[in-house]
Motif scaffolding. Sequence first.
Motif: not given
Length: 224
Positions: A197, A200-201, A205-206, A216
Motif C-alpha cells: 500500500t 503504491r502511494r 497504485r496502478d 500481486y
Amino acid sequence: MRLLLAEDDETLVAGLKPLLERAGYAVDVATDGVFAQLSAEAIDYDLVILDLGLPRRNGVDVLRQWRDARRAMPVVVLTARDTWQEKVEVLNAGADDYVCKPFHSEELLARIAAVLKRSAARRTPGPLTRGPLRLDEATQSAALDGGAPIELSSIEFRLLRCFMLHAGQVLSQQRLNEHLYDHATDHDSNVIEAHITRLRRKIGRDWIQTRRGQGYVFDTPEAP
Ligand code: CA
C-alpha cells in the motif's frame, strides 16, 4: 532478493550478514557444504555466496552438484587461494564470479550487484527499468519519467526490486515473503500488504495489481 551465504568463518559471517542486509538483501547462512547444498536445492535463492573451504563438503563439489542438477542461480565464490588454476577450476565448475580473501566488502557488494544485473538481463531486457519507472540500487530510490527521486524504505526497495525483476508474473505473498525476509524474521502477510500500500502511494497504485487469492502482479500501467 534472497541470498544464501555459505561460509564457515564466524567472524566473516558476523561482518558480512548485516552489511548485505543493509544493502537490501535477505540473507540465510549455511556453515557447512552439505547444509549449503541442501538449502539451495530447497529454496530458490537469487544468488549464492559460496566459500570454497567449507567443512563436510567443499565448495567446488557443492557447486558442481548444483550445476549437474540444473540449479542455475548465480554463484559468487569466495576463495582463500589466489591462483589462476583455482580461478579456472571454479569458473569451469559454474561460478559466475569470484572474490579472493581477504577482500573489501565494497568489492563483494559490487560483484554481487553486477552478477545479479547480468542474470536479470538474461531473463528480461532492462532489468531495473520498466516503462517510465527506474530503480536506482545505489541510492535505493525510484524515479518516474526521469523526475525527482522517490525515497524508499529498505523494505519498499526490496519489494520494488523483486517486482521489477519479476514483472508481469503473479507473485504470491509467500513468495514475496521469501524474497524479503530471512528465516529468522517473523513474517506476516498483513505486513506485506501494508508495505505494498505504501509503495503504491509512492509510485502510483496502478503499477501493482492485486489478484484475489493469488497475489500481486507488477507491470507498467496501461495508458488511460
Ligand atoms: Ca572456510
